[in-house]
Design an enzyme around this catalytic site. Structure first.
Site, mmCIF file in Angstrom:
data_model
loop_
_atom_site.group_PDB
_atom_site.id
_atom_site.type_symbol
_atom_site.label_atom_id
_atom_site.label_comp_id
_atom_site.label_asym_id
_atom_site.label_seq_id
_atom_site.Cartn_x
_atom_site.Cartn_y
_atom_site.Cartn_z
ATOM 1 N N GLY A 51 0.631 -1.297 0.084
ATOM 2 C CA GLY A 51 -0.051 -0.003 -0.090
ATOM 3 C C GLY A 51 0.991 1.386 -0.133
ATOM 4 O O GLY A 51 2.185 1.396 0.129
ATOM 5 N N CYS A 78 5.344 -6.177 1.893
ATOM 6 C CA CYS A 78 5.692 -5.019 1.861
ATOM 7 C C CYS A 78 4.875 -4.137 3.061
ATOM 8 O O CYS A 78 5.370 -4.302 4.073
ATOM 9 C CB CYS A 78 5.376 -4.067 0.296
ATOM 10 S SG CYS A 78 6.347 -2.553 0.376
ATOM 11 N N TYR A 79 3.761 -3.197 2.658
ATOM 12 C CA TYR A 79 3.135 -2.479 3.937
ATOM 13 C C TYR A 79 2.585 -3.679 4.568
ATOM 14 O O TYR A 79 2.354 -3.455 5.894
ATOM 15 C CB TYR A 79 1.900 -1.699 3.183
ATOM 16 C CG TYR A 79 1.181 -1.223 4.150
ATOM 17 C CD1 TYR A 79 1.410 0.371 4.531
ATOM 18 C CD2 TYR A 79 -0.093 -1.454 4.736
ATOM 19 C CE1 TYR A 79 0.538 0.721 5.722
ATOM 20 C CE2 TYR A 79 -0.693 -0.995 5.736
ATOM 21 C CZ TYR A 79 -0.281 0.475 6.123
ATOM 22 O OH TYR A 79 -1.155 0.872 7.166
ATOM 23 N N HIS A 164 8.166 -7.693 -3.299
ATOM 24 C CA HIS A 164 6.860 -7.969 -4.113
ATOM 25 C C HIS A 164 7.098 -9.218 -4.866
ATOM 26 O O HIS A 164 7.478 -9.069 -6.084
ATOM 27 C CB HIS A 164 6.412 -6.755 -5.214
ATOM 28 C CG HIS A 164 5.881 -5.557 -4.163
ATOM 29 N ND1 HIS A 164 4.508 -5.481 -3.737
ATOM 30 C CD2 HIS A 164 6.440 -4.404 -3.877
ATOM 31 C CE1 HIS A 164 4.296 -4.398 -3.317
ATOM 32 N NE2 HIS A 164 5.489 -3.454 -3.398
ATOM 33 N N GLU A 166 4.809 -10.873 -6.212
ATOM 34 C CA GLU A 166 3.741 -11.047 -7.120
ATOM 35 C C GLU A 166 4.287 -10.501 -8.647
ATOM 36 O O GLU A 166 3.769 -10.895 -9.706
ATOM 37 C CB GLU A 166 2.577 -10.539 -6.859
ATOM 38 C CG GLU A 166 2.649 -8.918 -6.741
ATOM 39 C CD GLU A 166 3.056 -8.429 -5.537
ATOM 40 O OE1 GLU A 166 2.882 -7.355 -5.116
ATOM 41 O OE2 GLU A 166 3.902 -9.413 -4.603
ATOM 42 N N ASP A 222 -11.119 -6.729 -24.989
ATOM 43 C CA ASP A 222 -11.944 -6.882 -23.450
ATOM 44 C C ASP A 222 -13.583 -6.715 -24.028
ATOM 45 O O ASP A 222 -14.174 -7.439 -23.653
ATOM 46 C CB ASP A 222 -11.631 -5.627 -22.561
ATOM 47 C CG ASP A 222 -10.265 -5.666 -22.584
ATOM 48 O OD1 ASP A 222 -9.341 -6.651 -22.576
ATOM 49 O OD2 ASP A 222 -9.421 -4.361 -22.303
ATOM 50 N N LYS A 363 -5.282 -8.853 -18.666
ATOM 51 C CA LYS A 363 -5.330 -9.081 -20.071
ATOM 52 C C LYS A 363 -5.349 -10.711 -20.557
ATOM 53 O O LYS A 363 -5.911 -11.161 -21.384
ATOM 54 C CB LYS A 363 -4.556 -8.233 -21.025
ATOM 55 C CG LYS A 363 -4.923 -8.305 -22.427
ATOM 56 C CD LYS A 363 -5.792 -7.508 -22.835
ATOM 57 C CE LYS A 363 -5.687 -6.085 -22.818
ATOM 58 N NZ LYS A 363 -7.000 -5.251 -23.309
#
Length: 507
Positions: A51, A78-79, A164, A166, A222, A363
């Protein structure tokens, strides 16, 4: 079915965590940090996101007490790690050295979370705060040059990582998340895109019932996949409106309508609104204002259409998760990067109820849904094209003359990528017209014309992206053809900025 809950503290990467877990065929969902998490036997673990706040800020979000009552493993990122430290009596302080971008960590103590990881590996960090005082109940598992990188509770399955895992920039991030999901949480891989489609079909039917739905159809991936999903679900209740804004790529309107001929039962209505968009954008140069104006005009077009289709109670859009992340906070205190015309750019209204069936997907996941629904690969694999169109690829005021210049140059670039079999090897490519003129020489004559930027990126999720390493000979050929054929351009440059720090589009 086991699931992982991601607590949203405002990170731009929340759904990227979710996407990584779904790739493991494990179901997960993102919930607000303010929300009480009630006991559910299917919840196998909790992830606390990053965050933008500092945990010592007066109004910084905190951990809801219900999380600890679940008695399931927790991973703070992280946060998320820093709020764990603060909650358990440690201290987080502003660092003398900020850590942004790639860094190295060294594992000093083994655990279930770090199983099969190298002792030293590269990670992606994005923080200026670090742990100043460790909580007494926690051990340090890894460090970087300037901070504590991984921690663990001594008796409970509660972990924290300062980086991170991810993002693809963290070399062994996928393995670390797999360790948490499977080794620590003991979750089973039993979820798929087919499950997503089945759940969405049920959800849409329960919401729409017998009402009519208007879908803004742009021709992009999309909205095309959204149309296929809605058509499968409600069939004749769907009305697709294709708006020709005058801001499309060259011959885009004709190509889009031709592409949709494969949908035999799809009801498509074309509306020409070029004059409305150009009039609204006259004199406007600020990017956010452009996006909001385009969102407003789109909505005005749909409202006029509603007068014809009185039974239409719903407006469907092909919004996907990167649009949401950059536009607004989903549930928590994230920051706006830029407003997308169908999210942050849409005016407040009461005419329609909004349906966004792809809102939680990235996507590549949208493309997987399209394939599952039987769409042609040529449609599914088209490069993304922004809803605001060329308006956000013309820096400064948007005029008809500038659009015509950009359309010609962009077509040359895209055709060259196809000709050299590069189109499917890059994720998104386009041209940008700058409000900058430079001196050139053509046929011994001085020219003073515009600069054109060509941009191409490679990305798996469009949350992060690397500029494409296109061959020099190819770039030379494209530059030469554009300058020779497009009047108004005498210089072509190639954008080598990755995301972050840049965004993929220029505005």
């Amino acid at each position: 079915m086991g699931k992982i809950i991601i607590i949203d503290f405002g990170s731009q990467y929340n759904m990227l965590i979710s996407r990584r877990i779904r790739e493991m065929n494990v179901f997960c969902e993102v919930v607000s940090c303010e929300e009480e998490i009630k006991f559910d036997i299917d919840i196998k673990g909790i992830i606390l996101s990053g965050g933008p706040n500092s945990v010592y800020d007066k109004f910084a979000p905190i951990i809801h007490e219900s999380i600890f009552k679940l008695n399931v493993p927790i991973l703070g990122i992280c946060y998320g790690m820093q709020i764990l430290v603060k909650t358990f009596g440690g201290e987080v302080v502003k660092g003398d050295v900020r850590e942004y971008g790639k860094n190295k960590i060294n594992i000093i103590k083994d655990s279930s979370l770090t199983k099969d990881l190298n002792k030293t590996s590269k990670v992606w960090m994005s923080h200026s705060d670090h742990v100043g005082l460790m909580p007494k109940e926690f051990d340090i598992l890894a460090t970087s040059n300037f901070s504590i990188a991984i921690i663990k509770h001594q008796t409970k399955a509660i972990y924290g990582v300062q980086f991170h895992p991810e993002v693809t920039h963290t070399d062994e991030g996928e393995q670390l998340l797999k360790n948490f999901v499977f080794n620590v949480c003991k979750t089973e891989a039993n979820w798929s895109i087919k499950d997503f489609i089945a759940d969405k079909v049920k959800e849409i039917k329960s919401i729409v019932k017998e009402e009519t739905v208007i879908l803004g159809l742009s021709g992009g991936v999309d909205s095309t996949v959204a149309a296929a999903l809605l058509s499968k679900t409600i069939n004749k209740q769907l009305i697709c409106i294709f708006v020709d804004t005058g801001l499309l790529r060259k011959n885009e309107a004709l190509e889009v309508l031709k592409n949709y001929e494969i949908f035999k039962d799809l009801n498509i209505v074309k509306i020409d609104a070029e004059a409305e968009f150009f009039n609204a954008l006259k004199g406007i140069t600020e990017p956010e204002e452009k996006r909001k104006i385009i969102g407003r005009v789109f909505f005005e077009v749909f409202e006029k259409a509603k007068l014809k289709y009185q039974s239409a109670k719903f407006l469907a859009q092909g919004t996907i998760y990167p649009d949401v992340i950059e536009s607004i906070s989903v549930n928590g205190p994230s920051q706006t990067i830029k407003s997308h015309h169908n999210v942050g750019g849409m005016p407040k209204q009461e005419s329609f109820k909004i349906i966004e069936p792809l809102r939680e997907l990235f996507k590549d996941e949208v493309r997987k849904v399209g394939v599952q629904l039987g769409l042609d690969k040529a449609l599914v694999n088209r490069h993304p094209f922004p809803g605001p169109g060329l308006a956000i690829r013309i820096i400064g005021e948007v005029t008809k003359d500038k659009v015509l210049i950009l359309q010609e140059a962009d077509q040359i670039f895209i055709n060259a990528l196809r000709k050299h079999n590069l189109y499917d090897k890059v994720s998104q490519a386009f041209a940008v017209l700058l409000p900058v003129k430079t001196v050139g020489v053509m046929g011994d004559v001085r020219t003073y014309e515009n600069v054109l930027v060509i941009r191409s990126v490679n990305s798996s999720d469009f949350m992060t992206a690397e500029f494409s390493r296109l061959p020099y000979d190819f770039l030379d050929e494209v530059s030469t053809e554009i300058i020779n054929k497009v009047k108004g351009i005498n210089r072509v440059v190639y954008d080598i900025t990755s995301k972050p720090p840049g965004t993929i589009e220029w505005e």
